[in-house]
Each structure stands twice: as C-alpha cells, then as structure tokens.
Design an enzyme around this catalytic site. Structure first.
Site, PDB file in Angstrom:
ATOM      1  N   ASN A 134       0.874  -1.575   0.207  1.00 14.17           N
ATOM      2  CA  ASN A 134      -0.062   0.128  -0.289  1.00 14.17           C
ATOM      3  C   ASN A 134       1.227   1.510   0.137  1.00 14.17           C
ATOM      4  OD1 ASN A 134       0.309  -1.185   2.617  1.00 14.17           O
ATOM      5  ND2 ASN A 134      -0.749   0.141   3.091  1.00 14.17           N
ATOM      6  N   GLU A 153      -0.050   5.562   0.451  1.00 12.32           N
ATOM      7  CA  GLU A 153      -0.399   6.084   1.278  1.00 12.32           C
ATOM      8  C   GLU A 153       0.033   7.558   0.775  1.00 12.32           C
ATOM      9  OE1 GLU A 153      -1.067   5.724   5.362  1.00 12.32           O
ATOM     10  OE2 GLU A 153      -2.453   3.871   5.375  1.00 12.32           O
ATOM     11  N   CYS A 209      -3.877   1.252  -2.853  1.00 11.20           N
ATOM     12  CA  CYS A 209      -4.114  -0.593  -2.031  1.00 11.20           C
ATOM     13  C   CYS A 209      -2.857  -1.536  -2.821  1.00 11.20           C
ATOM     14  CB  CYS A 209      -5.218  -1.256  -2.086  1.00 11.20           C
ATOM     15  SG  CYS A 209      -6.320  -0.593  -1.109  1.00 11.20           S
ATOM     16  N   GLU A 259      -3.012  -3.935  -3.464  1.00 12.06           N
ATOM     17  CA  GLU A 259      -3.769  -5.484  -4.711  1.00 12.06           C
ATOM     18  C   GLU A 259      -3.093  -4.630  -6.246  1.00 12.06           C
ATOM     19  OE1 GLU A 259      -5.074  -4.691  -1.538  1.00 12.06           O
ATOM     20  OE2 GLU A 259      -5.585  -6.300  -0.666  1.00 12.06           O
ATOM     21  N   CYS A 287     -10.490  -4.581  -0.142  1.00 11.01           N
ATOM     22  CA  CYS A 287     -11.487  -3.765   0.160  1.00 11.01           C
ATOM     23  C   CYS A 287     -12.189  -3.904  -1.299  1.00 11.01           C
ATOM     24  CB  CYS A 287     -10.568  -1.793  -0.050  1.00 11.01           C
ATOM     25  SG  CYS A 287     -10.557  -1.631  -1.560  1.00 11.01           S
ATOM     26  N   CYS A 329     -10.780  -2.985  -4.519  1.00 15.61           N
ATOM     27  CA  CYS A 329      -9.650  -3.800  -4.690  1.00 15.61           C
ATOM     28  C   CYS A 329     -10.275  -5.328  -6.315  1.00 15.61           C
ATOM     29  CB  CYS A 329      -8.249  -4.535  -4.166  1.00 15.61           C
ATOM     30  SG  CYS A 329      -7.653  -3.032  -3.751  1.00 15.61           S
TER      31      CYS A 329
HETATM   32  N1  THU Z   1      -5.406  -1.295   1.998  1.00 14.05           N
HETATM   33  C1  THU Z   1      -4.602  -2.552   1.630  1.00 14.05           C
HETATM   34  O1  THU Z   1      -3.706  -1.751   1.503  1.00 14.05           O
HETATM   35  N2  THU Z   1      -5.122  -3.601   1.066  1.00 14.05           N
HETATM   36  C2  THU Z   1      -6.217  -3.773   1.658  1.00 14.05           C
HETATM   37  O2  THU Z   1      -6.599  -4.258   1.220  1.00 14.05           O
HETATM   38  C3  THU Z   1      -7.107  -3.111   3.584  1.00 14.05           C
HETATM   39  C4  THU Z   1      -6.366  -1.848   3.113  1.00 14.05           C
HETATM   40  C5  THU Z   1      -4.753   0.105   3.082  1.00 14.05           C
HETATM   41  C6  THU Z   1      -5.171   0.939   2.489  1.00 14.05           C
HETATM   42  C7  THU Z   1      -4.516   1.953   3.751  1.00 14.05           C
HETATM   43  O3  THU Z   1      -3.209   2.296   3.761  1.00 14.05           O
HETATM   44  C8  THU Z   1      -4.688   0.882   4.964  1.00 14.05           C
HETATM   45  O4  THU Z   1      -4.990  -0.158   3.433  1.00 14.05           O
HETATM   46  C9  THU Z   1      -5.403   0.734   5.469  1.00 14.05           C
HETATM   47  O5  THU Z   1      -6.612   1.352   5.305  1.00 14.05           O
END
Ligand code: THU
Length: 146
Positions: free
Chosen positions: A51, A53, A62, A64, A99, A102
C-alpha cells in the site's frame, strides 16, 4: 472447480511469503497499517505490491492494486491468484481482506469462478476463496457487450 486444482500448496506458501515480504515496502505513515500482496500470473511470474498512502488520503493505493498495476504495466493481464497479508504497524493480527475497490479491480482481468484470493496470517494459517465468493454477481467487461 476445486481450488486445489488451480494452485498447489507449495505455490500458495511461496505466494504468501512474497505477500508478507511486500509489507516491508509499505508506505503507510498515516494509518501505520502495512499491507503486502503477491499476484501470480498465468506465465508463473509474481508481482509484489504494497500500500502506498498519500497526504491527500483518498489517493492512497492499496497493495492489491499496486500489484495489479505492476503486472499490467509489464504486459501481463492473465492472473491466477493473489495472496494478501497485512496488519497494524506491520504486525499480522488477522486476515486482511481486500477492499471493495480492489475486488472490482481484480474482477476486470479474471474469471471470478477460477481466480483465487488467499488471505494469510502465515504460511501455515491461511484461507482460500474464489473471487466469486468475495464479489458475487459482479459487473465486468462482459456486461458492456451487447
Ligand atoms: N489497504 C490495503 O492496501 N489493502 C487492503 O486490502 C485493505 C487496506 C491499505 C489502504 C491503507 O493504506 C491502509 O491499508 C488502511 O486502510
């Protein structure tokens, strides 16, 4: 179709190892929630994502989708399975389900009845789903055909 006929247990374990290694690259200075994903392609290549941010929170990517976009940008669009691992401060405390965005991003490229989503706590503790189970009655490229 049986899940075991799509990928062997040893391939699953390798994919989980790669997903967990992806957590190390996570850029998560806001949530501190580190996620790694490993996407296996038909050509047997693995694309690892984390991920990423952003101070403008909503453009966060994310793990994925990072893996999907890495694969597509390298010319690969045929996917077999994805393993996902993550947790607060990089500690895996439970499964990290993808999520909704994704799930839909994966749906674009796969048959949901064949593509596997592996949620992992470790190489010994994981759960395997068809994308269909996580995104039933999905909307995909076929829906745009007349
Ligand atoms: N996140 C992912 O990278 N993948 C997921 O399946 C769920 C959430 C990340 C997004 C954000 O950077 C952090 O997790 C918190 O939501």
């Amino acid at each position: 179709m049986e899940k075991q006929s799509i990928v062997s247990r040893s391939i699953i374990k390798n994919l989980i190892r790669d997903a967990i290694s992806g957590m190390d690259q996570s850029y998560a200075p806001y949530s501190y929630f580190k996620v790694g994903a490993a996407l296996l392609t038909r050509k047997k290549n693995t694309y690892i994502g984390c991920n990423v941010e952003n101070a403008s929170f909503s453009i966060t990517n994310c793990a994925e989708r990072t893996a999907i976009y890495k694969a597509v940008s390298e010319g690969e669009k045929e996917f077999v399975a994805i393993a996902i691992a993550g947790g607060p401060a990089g500690v895996i405390t439970g499964y990290c389900p993808p999520c909704g965005a994704c799930r839909q991003a994966l749906r674009e490229f796969v048959d949901p009845k064949k593509f596997l989503v592996i949620l992992a706590k470790s190489t010994e503790d994981y759960s395997v789903y068809f994308l269909e189970e996580l995104l039933p009655l999905s909307f995909g490229p076929d829906n745009l055909e007349k």
